[in-house]
Design a protein around this motif. Structure first.
Motif, PDB file in Angstrom:
ATOM      1  N   ALA A  66       0.829  -1.218   0.000  1.00  0.00           N
ATOM      2  CA  ALA A  66       0.000   0.000   0.000  1.00  0.00           C
ATOM      3  C   ALA A  66       0.860   1.263   0.000  1.00  0.00           C
ATOM      4  O   ALA A  66       0.605   2.203  -0.759  1.00  0.00           O
ATOM      5  CB  ALA A  66      -0.947   0.006   1.196  1.00  0.00           C
ATOM      6  N   MET A  67       1.889   1.304   0.835  1.00  0.00           N
ATOM      7  CA  MET A  67       2.765   2.481   0.859  1.00  0.00           C
ATOM      8  C   MET A  67       3.571   2.584  -0.432  1.00  0.00           C
ATOM      9  O   MET A  67       3.844   3.693  -0.912  1.00  0.00           O
ATOM     10  CB  MET A  67       3.696   2.445   2.063  1.00  0.00           C
ATOM     11  CG  MET A  67       3.030   2.821   3.366  1.00  0.00           C
ATOM     12  SD  MET A  67       2.285   4.482   3.402  1.00  0.00           S
ATOM     13  CE  MET A  67       3.677   5.503   3.023  1.00  0.00           C
ATOM     14  N   ASP A 103       1.402   4.315  -2.810  1.00  0.00           N
ATOM     15  CA  ASP A 103       1.362   5.749  -2.525  1.00  0.00           C
ATOM     16  C   ASP A 103       2.607   6.444  -3.075  1.00  0.00           C
ATOM     17  O   ASP A 103       2.523   7.529  -3.645  1.00  0.00           O
ATOM     18  CB  ASP A 103       1.235   6.014  -1.023  1.00  0.00           C
ATOM     19  CG  ASP A 103      -0.147   5.700  -0.479  1.00  0.00           C
ATOM     20  OD1 ASP A 103      -1.102   5.585  -1.280  1.00  0.00           O
ATOM     21  OD2 ASP A 103      -0.268   5.580   0.752  1.00  0.00           O
ATOM     22  N   LEU A 104       3.768   5.827  -2.901  1.00  0.00           N
ATOM     23  CA  LEU A 104       4.997   6.417  -3.430  1.00  0.00           C
ATOM     24  C   LEU A 104       4.963   6.485  -4.956  1.00  0.00           C
ATOM     25  O   LEU A 104       5.389   7.481  -5.546  1.00  0.00           O
ATOM     26  CB  LEU A 104       6.218   5.628  -2.952  1.00  0.00           C
ATOM     27  CG  LEU A 104       6.550   5.790  -1.463  1.00  0.00           C
ATOM     28  CD1 LEU A 104       7.585   4.765  -1.029  1.00  0.00           C
ATOM     29  CD2 LEU A 104       7.036   7.210  -1.171  1.00  0.00           C
ATOM     30  N   LEU A 106       2.360   6.920  -6.724  1.00  0.00           N
ATOM     31  CA  LEU A 106       1.499   8.060  -7.053  1.00  0.00           C
ATOM     32  C   LEU A 106       2.289   9.370  -7.092  1.00  0.00           C
ATOM     33  O   LEU A 106       1.905  10.318  -7.769  1.00  0.00           O
ATOM     34  CB  LEU A 106       0.363   8.203  -6.034  1.00  0.00           C
ATOM     35  CG  LEU A 106      -0.793   7.227  -6.128  1.00  0.00           C
ATOM     36  CD1 LEU A 106      -1.743   7.426  -4.953  1.00  0.00           C
ATOM     37  CD2 LEU A 106      -1.536   7.400  -7.444  1.00  0.00           C
ATOM     38  N   TYR A 108       4.310  14.041   2.028  1.00  0.00           N
ATOM     39  CA  TYR A 108       2.970  13.871   2.597  1.00  0.00           C
ATOM     40  C   TYR A 108       1.985  14.874   1.992  1.00  0.00           C
ATOM     41  O   TYR A 108       0.882  14.517   1.584  1.00  0.00           O
ATOM     42  CB  TYR A 108       3.030  14.022   4.117  1.00  0.00           C
ATOM     43  CG  TYR A 108       1.674  13.965   4.774  1.00  0.00           C
ATOM     44  CD1 TYR A 108       1.046  12.748   4.993  1.00  0.00           C
ATOM     45  CD2 TYR A 108       1.021  15.128   5.168  1.00  0.00           C
ATOM     46  CE1 TYR A 108      -0.213  12.688   5.589  1.00  0.00           C
ATOM     47  CE2 TYR A 108      -0.225  15.082   5.766  1.00  0.00           C
ATOM     48  CZ  TYR A 108      -0.829  13.868   5.973  1.00  0.00           C
ATOM     49  OH  TYR A 108      -2.070  13.814   6.557  1.00  0.00           O
ATOM     50  N   LEU A 140       1.162  13.895  -1.502  1.00  0.00           N
ATOM     51  CA  LEU A 140       0.274  12.731  -1.547  1.00  0.00           C
ATOM     52  C   LEU A 140      -1.171  13.149  -1.272  1.00  0.00           C
ATOM     53  O   LEU A 140      -2.092  12.726  -1.981  1.00  0.00           O
ATOM     54  CB  LEU A 140       0.725  11.668  -0.540  1.00  0.00           C
ATOM     55  CG  LEU A 140      -0.129  10.408  -0.480  1.00  0.00           C
ATOM     56  CD1 LEU A 140      -0.085   9.648  -1.808  1.00  0.00           C
ATOM     57  CD2 LEU A 140       0.323   9.517   0.671  1.00  0.00           C
ATOM     58  N   CYS A 141      -1.367  13.988  -0.271  1.00  0.00           N
ATOM     59  CA  CYS A 141      -2.715  14.462   0.047  1.00  0.00           C
ATOM     60  C   CYS A 141      -3.305  15.241  -1.127  1.00  0.00           C
ATOM     61  O   CYS A 141      -4.487  15.069  -1.463  1.00  0.00           O
ATOM     62  CB  CYS A 141      -2.699  15.316   1.306  1.00  0.00           C
ATOM     63  SG  CYS A 141      -2.324  14.394   2.823  1.00  0.00           S
ATOM     64  N   ARG A 154      -2.406  14.968  -4.328  1.00  0.00           N
ATOM     65  CA  ARG A 154      -2.584  14.073  -5.472  1.00  0.00           C
ATOM     66  C   ARG A 154      -3.831  13.217  -5.331  1.00  0.00           C
ATOM     67  O   ARG A 154      -4.532  12.952  -6.298  1.00  0.00           O
ATOM     68  CB  ARG A 154      -1.332  13.189  -5.612  1.00  0.00           C
ATOM     69  CG  ARG A 154      -1.289  12.206  -6.753  1.00  0.00           C
ATOM     70  CD  ARG A 154      -1.019  12.789  -8.133  1.00  0.00           C
ATOM     71  NE  ARG A 154       0.077  13.698  -8.240  1.00  0.00           N
ATOM     72  CZ  ARG A 154       1.270  13.437  -8.749  1.00  0.00           C
ATOM     73  NH1 ARG A 154       1.544  12.225  -9.177  1.00  0.00           N
ATOM     74  NH2 ARG A 154       2.181  14.366  -8.836  1.00  0.00           N
ATOM     75  N   THR A 155      -4.135  12.776  -4.112  1.00  0.00           N
ATOM     76  CA  THR A 155      -5.282  11.893  -3.899  1.00  0.00           C
ATOM     77  C   THR A 155      -6.558  12.657  -3.544  1.00  0.00           C
ATOM     78  O   THR A 155      -7.641  12.065  -3.523  1.00  0.00           O
ATOM     79  CB  THR A 155      -4.988  10.876  -2.779  1.00  0.00           C
ATOM     80  OG1 THR A 155      -4.728  11.579  -1.563  1.00  0.00           O
ATOM     81  CG2 THR A 155      -3.823   9.971  -3.140  1.00  0.00           C
ATOM     82  N   HIS A 190      -4.439  12.172   4.458  1.00  0.00           N
ATOM     83  CA  HIS A 190      -4.021  10.847   4.909  1.00  0.00           C
ATOM     84  C   HIS A 190      -3.661  10.902   6.394  1.00  0.00           C
ATOM     85  O   HIS A 190      -3.395  11.967   6.945  1.00  0.00           O
ATOM     86  CB  HIS A 190      -2.818  10.358   4.095  1.00  0.00           C
ATOM     87  CG  HIS A 190      -3.183  10.052   2.685  1.00  0.00           C
ATOM     88  ND1 HIS A 190      -3.453   8.783   2.242  1.00  0.00           N
ATOM     89  CD2 HIS A 190      -3.353  10.856   1.611  1.00  0.00           C
ATOM     90  CE1 HIS A 190      -3.761   8.814   0.964  1.00  0.00           C
ATOM     91  NE2 HIS A 190      -3.714  10.072   0.558  1.00  0.00           N
ATOM     92  N   VAL A 197       1.558   8.497   8.118  1.00  0.00           N
ATOM     93  CA  VAL A 197       2.230   8.361   6.826  1.00  0.00           C
ATOM     94  C   VAL A 197       3.504   9.211   6.818  1.00  0.00           C
ATOM     95  O   VAL A 197       4.519   8.822   6.242  1.00  0.00           O
ATOM     96  CB  VAL A 197       1.278   8.743   5.669  1.00  0.00           C
ATOM     97  CG1 VAL A 197       2.017   8.840   4.341  1.00  0.00           C
ATOM     98  CG2 VAL A 197       0.129   7.747   5.585  1.00  0.00           C
TER      99      VAL A 197
END
Length: 96
Positions: free
Chosen positions: A23-24, A27-28, A30, A48, A51-52, A54-55, A59, A63
């Protein structure tokens, strides 16, 4: 991967890093990080935030702890469990 089982000589894929499972690793990816070496010199807090963004969702702050663990590992530190970095993150970063 469990930090105790990490072999610095065998870092070929993201899941070879400490604290990184499927899962991580997803995320990477992404974040366009496809290989462990791409984490060298990266800022875990910026990862972080990216990632927030992008999604489109916030999160879990843990993370960040994982991102700290892998960026520090890639900077040469010994592998450590992600939760070793929780107090540091809480001291530096105000959670919402």
């Amino acid at each position: 991967m469990n930090p105790a089982k990490v072999d610095r000589q065998r870092l070929r894929q993201l899941t070879d890093l400490p604290n990184i499972g499927p899962a991580m690793a997803a995320d990477l990816r992404l974040l366009d990080i496809l290989q462990p070496a791409q984490l060298k010199g990266r800022d875990p807090y910026q990862l972080y935030t990216a990632l927030c963004q992008r999604t489109g969702q916030r999160h879990d702050p843990c993370v960040i702890d994982v991102f700290i663990s892998v960026t520090r590992f890639m900077a040469g530190e010994d592998p450590r469990p992600w939760w070793d970095y929780t107090a540091e993150r809480k001291a530096r970063w105000q959670e919402g």
